[in-house]
Enzyme design. Structure first.
Site, mmCIF file in Angstrom:
data_model
loop_
_atom_site.group_PDB
_atom_site.id
_atom_site.type_symbol
_atom_site.label_atom_id
_atom_site.label_comp_id
_atom_site.label_asym_id
_atom_site.label_seq_id
_atom_site.Cartn_x
_atom_site.Cartn_y
_atom_site.Cartn_z
ATOM 1 N N HIS A 64 41.017 178.972 67.568
ATOM 2 C CA HIS A 64 41.210 177.657 68.309
ATOM 3 C C HIS A 64 42.477 177.719 69.166
ATOM 4 O O HIS A 64 43.550 177.727 68.366
ATOM 5 C CB HIS A 64 41.202 176.532 67.171
ATOM 6 C CG HIS A 64 40.335 176.869 66.159
ATOM 7 N ND1 HIS A 64 39.099 176.456 66.132
ATOM 8 C CD2 HIS A 64 40.527 177.090 64.750
ATOM 9 C CE1 HIS A 64 38.287 176.512 65.092
ATOM 10 N NE2 HIS A 64 39.080 177.031 64.195
ATOM 11 N N GLN A 71 45.812 175.437 68.514
ATOM 12 C CA GLN A 71 46.730 175.665 67.431
ATOM 13 C C GLN A 71 47.729 176.799 67.586
ATOM 14 O O GLN A 71 48.996 176.780 66.923
ATOM 15 C CB GLN A 71 45.876 176.134 66.169
ATOM 16 C CG GLN A 71 44.944 174.897 65.714
ATOM 17 C CD GLN A 71 43.884 175.210 64.642
ATOM 18 O OE1 GLN A 71 44.196 176.028 64.097
ATOM 19 N NE2 GLN A 71 42.871 174.389 64.676
ATOM 20 N N ARG A 78 46.076 170.342 57.511
ATOM 21 C CA ARG A 78 45.215 169.742 58.579
ATOM 22 C C ARG A 78 45.770 168.348 59.189
ATOM 23 O O ARG A 78 45.206 168.092 60.238
ATOM 24 C CB ARG A 78 43.633 169.630 58.032
ATOM 25 C CG ARG A 78 42.840 169.279 58.992
ATOM 26 C CD ARG A 78 41.465 169.427 58.274
ATOM 27 N NE ARG A 78 41.013 168.113 57.624
ATOM 28 C CZ ARG A 78 39.737 167.725 57.422
ATOM 29 N NH1 ARG A 78 38.647 168.377 57.759
ATOM 30 N NH2 ARG A 78 39.568 166.324 56.662
ATOM 31 N N TYR A 115 36.663 172.913 69.744
ATOM 32 C CA TYR A 115 36.216 171.450 69.449
ATOM 33 C C TYR A 115 37.192 170.239 69.652
ATOM 34 O O TYR A 115 36.642 169.138 69.392
ATOM 35 C CB TYR A 115 36.202 171.533 67.772
ATOM 36 C CG TYR A 115 37.557 171.631 66.876
ATOM 37 C CD1 TYR A 115 38.116 170.545 66.703
ATOM 38 C CD2 TYR A 115 37.781 172.748 66.679
ATOM 39 C CE1 TYR A 115 39.367 170.702 65.813
ATOM 40 C CE2 TYR A 115 38.794 172.971 65.886
ATOM 41 C CZ TYR A 115 39.638 172.007 65.456
ATOM 42 O OH TYR A 115 40.617 171.950 64.888
ATOM 43 N N HIS A 161 30.201 172.639 63.411
ATOM 44 C CA HIS A 161 31.535 172.764 62.856
ATOM 45 C C HIS A 161 31.538 173.391 61.346
ATOM 46 O O HIS A 161 32.446 174.438 61.160
ATOM 47 C CB HIS A 161 32.613 171.580 63.152
ATOM 48 C CG HIS A 161 33.802 172.003 62.512
ATOM 49 N ND1 HIS A 161 34.447 171.834 61.153
ATOM 50 C CD2 HIS A 161 35.268 172.289 62.968
ATOM 51 C CE1 HIS A 161 35.691 172.022 61.079
ATOM 52 N NE2 HIS A 161 35.974 172.223 61.988
ATOM 53 N N ARG A 209 30.654 170.152 56.498
ATOM 54 C CA ARG A 209 31.189 168.780 56.281
ATOM 55 C C ARG A 209 30.946 167.907 57.399
ATOM 56 O O ARG A 209 31.024 166.701 57.176
ATOM 57 C CB ARG A 209 32.914 168.952 56.177
ATOM 58 C CG ARG A 209 32.896 169.737 54.772
ATOM 59 C CD ARG A 209 34.712 170.095 54.755
ATOM 60 N NE ARG A 209 34.919 171.258 55.317
ATOM 61 C CZ ARG A 209 35.735 171.594 56.318
ATOM 62 N NH1 ARG A 209 36.364 170.506 56.728
ATOM 63 N NH2 ARG A 209 35.867 172.799 56.821
ATOM 64 N N GLU A 245 35.317 177.934 52.751
ATOM 65 C CA GLU A 245 36.781 178.398 53.135
ATOM 66 C C GLU A 245 37.425 178.010 51.979
ATOM 67 O O GLU A 245 38.495 178.562 51.255
ATOM 68 C CB GLU A 245 37.165 177.892 54.376
ATOM 69 C CG GLU A 245 38.614 178.321 54.635
ATOM 70 C CD GLU A 245 39.357 177.836 55.936
ATOM 71 O OE1 GLU A 245 38.615 176.996 56.593
ATOM 72 O OE2 GLU A 245 40.292 178.131 56.634
ATOM 73 N N HIS A 277 34.869 182.619 57.800
ATOM 74 C CA HIS A 277 35.559 182.503 56.595
ATOM 75 C C HIS A 277 34.624 183.130 55.416
ATOM 76 O O HIS A 277 34.657 184.124 54.939
ATOM 77 C CB HIS A 277 36.287 181.298 56.291
ATOM 78 C CG HIS A 277 37.203 180.901 57.193
ATOM 79 N ND1 HIS A 277 38.127 181.430 57.629
ATOM 80 C CD2 HIS A 277 36.864 179.559 57.807
ATOM 81 C CE1 HIS A 277 38.542 180.709 58.535
ATOM 82 N NE2 HIS A 277 38.136 179.395 58.760
ATOM 83 N N ASP A 281 41.832 182.763 64.701
ATOM 84 C CA ASP A 281 41.681 181.422 64.174
ATOM 85 C C ASP A 281 42.761 180.399 64.469
ATOM 86 O O ASP A 281 42.815 180.029 65.719
ATOM 87 C CB ASP A 281 41.434 181.552 62.567
ATOM 88 C CG ASP A 281 41.046 180.281 61.950
ATOM 89 O OD1 ASP A 281 40.980 179.328 62.716
ATOM 90 O OD2 ASP A 281 40.766 180.452 60.862
HETATM 91 C C1 NGQ Z 1 39.576 173.823 62.213
HETATM 92 N N1 NGQ Z 1 40.488 175.647 60.646
HETATM 93 O O1 NGQ Z 1 38.509 173.653 62.695
HETATM 94 O O2 NGQ Z 1 40.473 173.997 63.189
HETATM 95 C C2 NGQ Z 1 39.893 174.332 60.889
HETATM 96 C C3 NGQ Z 1 40.391 173.291 60.096
HETATM 97 C C4 NGQ Z 1 38.606 171.897 59.087
HETATM 98 C C5 NGQ Z 1 40.696 176.536 59.854
HETATM 99 N N2 NGQ Z 1 39.458 176.144 58.754
HETATM 100 C C6 NGQ Z 1 39.856 172.054 59.934
HETATM 101 N N3 NGQ Z 1 41.033 177.430 59.535
HETATM 102 O O3 NGQ Z 1 38.022 172.835 58.766
HETATM 103 O O4 NGQ Z 1 38.401 170.729 58.863
HETATM 104 ZN ZN ZN Z 2 38.247 177.764 62.361
#
Ligand code: NGQ
Ligand code: ZN
Length: 452
Positions: A57, A60, A81, A120, A206, A209, A234, A268, A319
């Site tokens: 991503h 980040q 987050r 995203y 994604h 969830r 994860e 993950h 990541d």
């Molecule tokens: C993300 N990152 O989409 O950037 C995710 C965090 C989530 C990691 N999982 C946000 N490392 O998974 O809701």
């Molecule tokens: Zn990710």
């Protein structure tokens, strides 16, 4: 026609010495071993195929180091987050491109020659739509073009805040699409990457969830070829929520409800029972490990022994881009196993097999598969994407895969990296050719964000 010469090169059939490589149109046209450096414009001690960062991503990267102060409660993935959502809330399209260029440049400097951008952050500040719904895809593609990295763009479908189609929270508004708007986004993404020489496109639901079972089925029904990437298992809370909602663990549910095969990359896959790990390995899907980020976020430790003993394919991704380093990701993968199991040489599963060799070859094969890229080998017809250790003294006395052990585990062996992408030197002595310009823009952006 560019010509390169290396004292040692890692070919698919094994190590070769005194290797001359000719490149035409970015592709390896000829390889000669046990030969001379005649006509070579560039000479280095050791050439490896470049690795893929199969999960990134980029945005980040802009908050690297800014989420390492303890908050009011016990910090966790979930509090990180919140910080990340606050950070991205201020980024405009120019910022997205500036940060992506910085991250892609550092990936090349860190020994990666391609990236899977799990993208995203789609919409404008506050969630408003851009005139072109794929505006940020255009920006990510521009950053790939500026830096020269190989791009597999993975536009993300994101619709809900949690299991059971929970409503999204404010911080998620810039991610959201329905199936119709996602189809338009995918059309725009295809247009955005068209000018790049070898970009690929996939889809990324994604996570379980953010996507309902019905939406997942619809996505798979519409996009029947190309990579499919998904975040999975994860965090322990995610496993618990999935169990509560479906009666199954995340990997177990996915394997039972989707035709998971070699198109898939499960990002993950940290929390797997032995039987989930074995079943995932047998599916042909790639486990997309992000060892540095997983350590940074406190995710847990991947079930490597069960997965590897069943022949599982895996690769690495940067990541969150908190630290961008190919050798570092592989080292962290092995070291996390050693710490968890109180053992040594874990990723290598056979007596006499070098750990560096198992790590590097594993990540090459899994990375190329996960990103649907014809790369990861120094062979005629493959792209001339090479990572080069410059000086022989770094590798003195090493034979065969000991050179990979040195590259991954001994700091001195990494200190003079050159990176060749499609036959062009994009990193010399560890510095990207456009480093000054890209860094100047990035520093200016950080200054602006700090003053907000
Ligand atoms: C993300 N990152 O989409 O950037 C995710 C965090 C989530 C990691 N999982 C946000 N490392 O998974 O809701
Ligand atoms: Zn990710």
């Amino acid at each position: 026609m560019p010509r390169f010469f290396f004292d040692h090169a890692l070919l698919p059939e094994g190590w070769a010495d005194n290797v001359r490589i000719d490149v035409t149109d970015g592709t390896i046209a000829a390889i000669a071993c046990d030969t001379t450096s005649e006509g070579a414009a560039f000479r280095g001690a050791m050439a490896l195929p470049g690795l893929a960062s199969l999960h990134s991503h980029t945005f980040q990267r802009g908050m690297a180091g800014l989420a390492e102060t303890r908050g009011p409660g016990a910090d966790s993935f979930w509090s990180w987050r919140q910080v990340m959502y606050r950070f991205l809330g201020a980024l405009d399209a120019d910022d997205v491109e500036t940060i992506a260029a910085m991250a892609f440049m550092e990936m090349l400097e860190g020994g990666f020659t391609s990236v899977g951008e799990f993208h995203y952050l789609h919409h404008a500040i506050g969630g408003a739509r851009y005139a072109d719904i794929a505006e940020h895809c255009v920006r990510v593609a521009a950053a790939a073009e500026e830096t020269g990295i190989g791009l597999t763009l993975l536009p993300v479908f994101y619709a809900h805040g949690g299991f059971g189609a929970q409503p999204p929270v404010e911080g998620q508004k810039r991610f959201l699409n329905n199936l119709d708007s996602f189809a338009r986004l995918m059309e725009g993404a295809a247009r955005a990457i068209a000018p790049l020489p070898d970009a690929m496109l996939g889809i990324a639901p994604h996570s379980l969830r953010a996507v309902t079972p019905g939406e997942l089925a619809a996505l798979l029904d519409t996009w029947r070829t190309g990579p499919v990437h998904i975040h999975i298992a994860e965090q322990v809370k995610e496993v618990e929520d999935c169990l509560a909602f479906t009666g199954q663990r995340p990997v177990e549910w996915l394997l039972a409800n989707a035709q998971v095969d070699a198109r898939w990359c499960l990002i993950h896959a940290t929390h797997m029972t032995d039987s989930e790990a074995a079943a995932l390995a047998r599916s042909g899907a790639v486990a997309g490990l992000c060892p540095i980020t997983e350590a940074n976020l406190g995710d847990g430790i991947f079930n490597a022994p069960a997965f590897l003993d069943h022949g599982g394919a895996w690769g690495v991704g940067t990541d969150s881009n908190v630290e961008i380093n190919a050798a570092g990701e592989l080292r962290m993968f092995e070291y996390s196993q050693r710490l968890g199991l109180r053992a040594r040489n874990v990723v290598s599963r056979k007596e006499g097999q070098s750990t560096g060799g198992a790590l590097y070859r594993g990540a090459l094969a899994g990375g190329a598969r996960a990103l649907a890229r014809d790369e990861g080998r120094i062979a005629v017809g493959a792209p001339a994407d090479l990572v080069v250790i410059g000086d022989e003294d770094r590798l003195a006395g090493m034979k065969g895969d000991q050179r990979l052990d040195a590259y991954l585990f001994a700091a001195a062996a990494r200190s003079a990296l050159h990176v060749i992408r499609r036959g062009k030197i994009v990193v010399a002595e560890g510095r990207h050719v456009a480093r000054e310009r890209i860094t100047a823009r990035f520093i200016q952006l950080l200054g602006r964000l700090q003053s907000l």
